[in-house]
Design an enzyme around this catalytic site. Structure first.
Site, PDB file in Angstrom:
ATOM      1  N   PHE A  94      40.585  53.587  38.146  1.00  0.00           N
ATOM      2  CA  PHE A  94      39.301  52.937  37.887  1.00  0.00           C
ATOM      3  C   PHE A  94      38.589  52.737  39.229  1.00  0.00           C
ATOM      4  O   PHE A  94      39.197  52.275  40.190  1.00  0.00           O
ATOM      5  CB  PHE A  94      39.544  51.576  37.211  1.00  0.00           C
ATOM      6  CG  PHE A  94      38.404  51.117  36.338  1.00  0.00           C
ATOM      7  CD1 PHE A  94      38.478  51.224  34.956  1.00  0.00           C
ATOM      8  CD2 PHE A  94      37.263  50.568  36.900  1.00  0.00           C
ATOM      9  CE1 PHE A  94      37.430  50.795  34.150  1.00  0.00           C
ATOM     10  CE2 PHE A  94      36.219  50.135  36.109  1.00  0.00           C
ATOM     11  CZ  PHE A  94      36.294  50.252  34.732  1.00  0.00           C
TER      12      PHE A  94
ATOM     13  N   VAL B  76      38.264  46.127  41.869  1.00  0.00           N
ATOM     14  CA  VAL B  76      37.665  45.464  40.712  1.00  0.00           C
ATOM     15  C   VAL B  76      36.283  44.978  41.127  1.00  0.00           C
ATOM     16  O   VAL B  76      36.142  44.201  42.074  1.00  0.00           O
ATOM     17  CB  VAL B  76      38.542  44.292  40.208  1.00  0.00           C
ATOM     18  CG1 VAL B  76      38.049  43.833  38.840  1.00  0.00           C
ATOM     19  CG2 VAL B  76      40.005  44.696  40.120  1.00  0.00           C
ATOM     20  N   ILE B  77      35.291  45.501  40.433  1.00  0.00           N
ATOM     21  CA  ILE B  77      33.902  45.231  40.811  1.00  0.00           C
ATOM     22  C   ILE B  77      33.227  44.446  39.691  1.00  0.00           C
ATOM     23  O   ILE B  77      33.287  44.849  38.517  1.00  0.00           O
ATOM     24  CB  ILE B  77      33.164  46.554  41.103  1.00  0.00           C
ATOM     25  CG1 ILE B  77      33.883  47.276  42.263  1.00  0.00           C
ATOM     26  CG2 ILE B  77      31.694  46.279  41.459  1.00  0.00           C
ATOM     27  CD1 ILE B  77      33.369  48.659  42.569  1.00  0.00           C
TER      28      ILE B  77
ATOM     29  N   ASP C 252      28.633  42.618  34.252  1.00  0.00           N
ATOM     30  CA  ASP C 252      27.825  41.585  33.598  1.00  0.00           C
ATOM     31  C   ASP C 252      28.647  40.696  32.673  1.00  0.00           C
ATOM     32  O   ASP C 252      28.121  39.757  32.084  1.00  0.00           O
ATOM     33  CB  ASP C 252      26.706  42.247  32.778  1.00  0.00           C
ATOM     34  CG  ASP C 252      25.752  43.001  33.692  1.00  0.00           C
ATOM     35  OD1 ASP C 252      25.599  42.580  34.855  1.00  0.00           O
ATOM     36  OD2 ASP C 252      25.182  44.009  33.240  1.00  0.00           O
ATOM     37  N   THR C 253      29.928  41.029  32.512  1.00  0.00           N
ATOM     38  CA  THR C 253      30.754  40.267  31.570  1.00  0.00           C
ATOM     39  C   THR C 253      31.909  39.595  32.324  1.00  0.00           C
ATOM     40  O   THR C 253      32.169  39.914  33.490  1.00  0.00           O
ATOM     41  CB  THR C 253      31.363  41.221  30.511  1.00  0.00           C
ATOM     42  OG1 THR C 253      32.326  42.060  31.197  1.00  0.00           O
ATOM     43  CG2 THR C 253      30.304  42.078  29.848  1.00  0.00           C
TER      44      THR C 253
ATOM     45  N   HIS D 232      34.863  40.150  32.146  1.00  0.00           N
ATOM     46  CA  HIS D 232      36.013  41.054  32.248  1.00  0.00           C
ATOM     47  C   HIS D 232      36.589  41.069  33.668  1.00  0.00           C
ATOM     48  O   HIS D 232      37.809  41.116  33.857  1.00  0.00           O
ATOM     49  CB  HIS D 232      35.580  42.465  31.839  1.00  0.00           C
ATOM     50  CG  HIS D 232      36.721  43.378  31.532  1.00  0.00           C
ATOM     51  ND1 HIS D 232      37.640  43.096  30.544  1.00  0.00           N
ATOM     52  CD2 HIS D 232      37.113  44.551  32.072  1.00  0.00           C
ATOM     53  CE1 HIS D 232      38.541  44.061  30.507  1.00  0.00           C
ATOM     54  NE2 HIS D 232      38.247  44.959  31.424  1.00  0.00           N
TER      55      HIS D 232
ATOM     56  N   PHE E 124      49.214  43.344  47.932  1.00  0.00           N
ATOM     57  CA  PHE E 124      48.089  43.253  46.991  1.00  0.00           C
ATOM     58  C   PHE E 124      46.869  43.901  47.639  1.00  0.00           C
ATOM     59  O   PHE E 124      46.115  43.257  48.365  1.00  0.00           O
ATOM     60  CB  PHE E 124      47.823  41.784  46.644  1.00  0.00           C
ATOM     61  CG  PHE E 124      46.712  41.598  45.641  1.00  0.00           C
ATOM     62  CD1 PHE E 124      46.872  41.990  44.326  1.00  0.00           C
ATOM     63  CD2 PHE E 124      45.503  41.031  46.025  1.00  0.00           C
ATOM     64  CE1 PHE E 124      45.848  41.828  43.399  1.00  0.00           C
ATOM     65  CE2 PHE E 124      44.473  40.855  45.103  1.00  0.00           C
ATOM     66  CZ  PHE E 124      44.644  41.257  43.796  1.00  0.00           C
TER      67      PHE E 124
ATOM     68  N   ARG F 158      34.342  48.214  52.403  1.00  0.00           N
ATOM     69  CA  ARG F 158      35.723  47.842  52.717  1.00  0.00           C
ATOM     70  C   ARG F 158      36.695  49.005  52.521  1.00  0.00           C
ATOM     71  O   ARG F 158      37.889  48.872  52.734  1.00  0.00           O
ATOM     72  CB  ARG F 158      36.134  46.640  51.853  1.00  0.00           C
ATOM     73  CG  ARG F 158      35.430  45.370  52.290  1.00  0.00           C
ATOM     74  CD  ARG F 158      35.318  44.333  51.188  1.00  0.00           C
ATOM     75  NE  ARG F 158      34.607  43.151  51.660  1.00  0.00           N
ATOM     76  CZ  ARG F 158      33.283  43.063  51.808  1.00  0.00           C
ATOM     77  NH1 ARG F 158      32.515  44.103  51.526  1.00  0.00           N
ATOM     78  NH2 ARG F 158      32.726  41.950  52.255  1.00  0.00           N
TER      79      ARG F 158
HETATM   80  N1  INI Z   1      40.043  48.151  36.297  1.00  0.00           N
HETATM   81  C1  INI Z   1      39.856  48.195  37.628  1.00  0.00           C
HETATM   82  O1  INI Z   1      40.755  48.589  38.371  1.00  0.00           O
HETATM   83  N2  INI Z   1      38.679  47.777  38.155  1.00  0.00           N
HETATM   84  C2  INI Z   1      37.659  47.310  37.383  1.00  0.00           C
HETATM   85  O2  INI Z   1      36.587  46.948  37.937  1.00  0.00           O
HETATM   86  C3  INI Z   1      37.847  47.265  35.981  1.00  0.00           C
HETATM   87  N3  INI Z   1      36.785  46.778  35.126  1.00  0.00           N
HETATM   88  O3  INI Z   1      35.740  46.342  35.629  1.00  0.00           O
HETATM   89  O4  INI Z   1      36.907  46.784  33.908  1.00  0.00           O
HETATM   90  C4  INI Z   1      39.074  47.710  35.448  1.00  0.00           C
HETATM   91  N4  INI Z   1      39.296  47.700  34.126  1.00  0.00           N
HETATM   92  C5  INI Z   1      40.340  48.475  33.499  1.00  0.00           C
HETATM   93  C6  INI Z   1      41.644  47.720  33.417  1.00  0.00           C
HETATM   94  O5  INI Z   1      42.232  47.613  34.697  1.00  0.00           O
HETATM   95  C7  INI Z   1      42.655  48.432  32.513  1.00  0.00           C
HETATM   96  O6  INI Z   1      42.917  49.716  32.994  1.00  0.00           O
HETATM   97  C8  INI Z   1      42.178  48.545  31.063  1.00  0.00           C
HETATM   98  O7  INI Z   1      41.754  47.284  30.574  1.00  0.00           O
HETATM   99  C9  INI Z   1      43.320  49.064  30.147  1.00  0.00           C
HETATM  100  O8  INI Z   1      44.422  48.153  30.142  1.00  0.00           O
END
Ligand code: INI
Length: 162
Positions: free
Chosen positions: A23, A86-87, A90-91, A93, A118, A132
């Site tokens: 991701f 992880v960015i 709008d939610t 999540h 980490f 970064r």
């Molecule tokens: N995973 C990330 O590594 N970065 C993100 O920004 C992100 N967002 O924004 O949703 C993200 N989501 C996926 C998550 O890590 C899982 O792979 C998914 O939920 C399946 O379990």
């Protein structure tokens, strides 16, 4: 009094796993490059045929803990590096992914006794993440250094209490 300190040299005995989240792979690929560059320059064989380094890919940062656990439990690695980005969107999540990956990785590290770095960037924007991951500084380098220090430190402590 004993003083325990990790070293950055003499890492030839370390077996390291790097786990990378796909991701936001624009960012995580750059973190991986920085990480491997640092390891290579500190004497770790990062070639395809390396017996010192393994790289695992996971879908996202949420999957970093379970694969960390799987690899740590093999007993084959002195240190594991996790890389993710992880960015904030709008939610809410973002908060869930950050909390679960950070807590999960910490828990696995404590449970298995294997240090797990980490290396997950948590940023508000893609721009901040890219800054970064190489545009300004590549924190992949720092995560590799921290891994070398922790891998070494654990060995130093173990050898003291053999
Ligand atoms: N995973 C990330 O590594 N970065 C993100 O920004 C992100 N967002 O924004 O949703 C993200 N989501 C996926 C998550 O890590 C899982 O792979 C998914 O939920 C399946 O379990």
């Amino acid at each position: 009094m004993a003083t325990f300190e990790g070293r950055f040299t003499g890492a030839s005995g370390l077996h390291i796993a790097v786990i990378v989240a796909r991701f936001n792979d624009l960012v995580t690929n750059k973190l991986l490059s920085g990480c491997l560059d640092c390891l290579e320059r500190h004497g770790i064989d990062t070639s395809e045929k390396s017996t010192q380094l393994d790289v695992a890919w996971v879908p996202g940062s949420m999957e970093l803990p379970i694969v960390s656990q799987k690899l740590a439990r093999t007993g084959q690695y002195q240190v594991i590096i996790t890389l993710g980005a992880v960015i904030r969107g709008d939610t809410p999540h973002f908060d869930v992914v950050v909390a679960e990956s950070s807590k999960g990785i910490t828990a696995v590290s404590r449970e298995t006794g294997v240090p797990i770095i980490f290396g997950v960037l948590t940023t508000d924007t893609m721009q901040q993440a890219l800054e970064r991951a190489g545009i300004k500084n590549n924190l992949g380098w720092n995560f590799a250094l921290q891994a070398l220090e922790m891998g070494s430190l654990m060995g130093v402590i173990e050898s003291q209490f053999l």
